[in-house]
Design a protein around this motif. Sequence first.
Motif, short mmCIF file in Angstrom:
data_model
loop_
_atom_site.label_atom_id
_atom_site.label_comp_id
_atom_site.label_asym_id
_atom_site.label_seq_id
_atom_site.Cartn_x
_atom_site.Cartn_y
_atom_site.Cartn_z
N LEU A 68 -36.07 -35.63 -17.60
CA LEU A 68 -34.71 -35.14 -17.42
C LEU A 68 -34.16 -35.53 -16.04
N PRO A 69 -32.84 -35.75 -15.94
CA PRO A 69 -32.24 -35.99 -14.63
C PRO A 69 -32.48 -34.79 -13.73
N PRO A 70 -32.63 -34.96 -12.46
CA PRO A 70 -32.44 -36.20 -11.71
C PRO A 70 -33.69 -37.06 -11.61
N PHE A 71 -34.66 -36.80 -12.44
CA PHE A 71 -35.92 -37.54 -12.39
C PHE A 71 -36.04 -38.57 -13.51
N ALA A 72 -34.91 -38.90 -14.14
CA ALA A 72 -34.91 -39.91 -15.21
C ALA A 72 -35.46 -41.22 -14.67
N GLU A 73 -36.03 -42.01 -15.55
CA GLU A 73 -36.72 -43.23 -15.13
C GLU A 73 -36.37 -44.40 -16.03
N ILE A 74 -36.52 -45.57 -15.48
CA ILE A 74 -36.51 -46.81 -16.25
C ILE A 74 -37.97 -47.08 -16.59
N LYS A 75 -38.23 -47.57 -17.81
CA LYS A 75 -39.59 -47.92 -18.20
C LYS A 75 -39.64 -49.37 -18.67
#
Length: 186
Positions: A68-75
């Motif tokens: 979840l934001p603000p810890f969202a990531e690209i993988k």
Amino acid sequence: MTRFLRHETPIEGLALLERVRLGDDRGFLTRLFCSEELTATGWNGPIAQINETGTRQAGTVRGMHFQLPPFAEIKLVTCVAGSVLDVAIDLRKGSPTFLQHFAVELSAKNTRSLLIPQGFAHGFQTLTDNVRMIYAHSAPFRAEAEAGLHAQDPALAIDWPLPVSNLSVRDRSHPLLSPEYQGVAA
């Protein structure tokens, strides 16, 4: 020469990458990650974490996970042994492809990787025994931001090619989507 060819998917921002294989009679080399080259394909973060998973049995489903934001990531997801059906679901609030998914076979043989932007859930089903996956993440894992969708939720309409097996307790406990679900900010 770029070592990554970007192929668009029907979902904006989600890309299938083909890793260019160089080889001779000794064998081959494929590049798994190059920040300079991957920036041109849509990767716009550092590598904060690299994980490897091993899955013993065909039919196993892992997912559908996201931060979840603000810890969202690209993988950047790559299969280095065996074969999987890899699935990404658009959870971006207000996206024209909200809750649509894209599924593609990733295998050690086909040199494909899936570049998954922020705002997507991700999971896979093993199509063979003894699968190994490598994930590059743009942000470190945060337990407090961990979330997921139920891989067998009828609202997602994922057509798993094999009978679903070996769902973890965590993955079995993800709730089904409610009609009020609005998605996440990307």
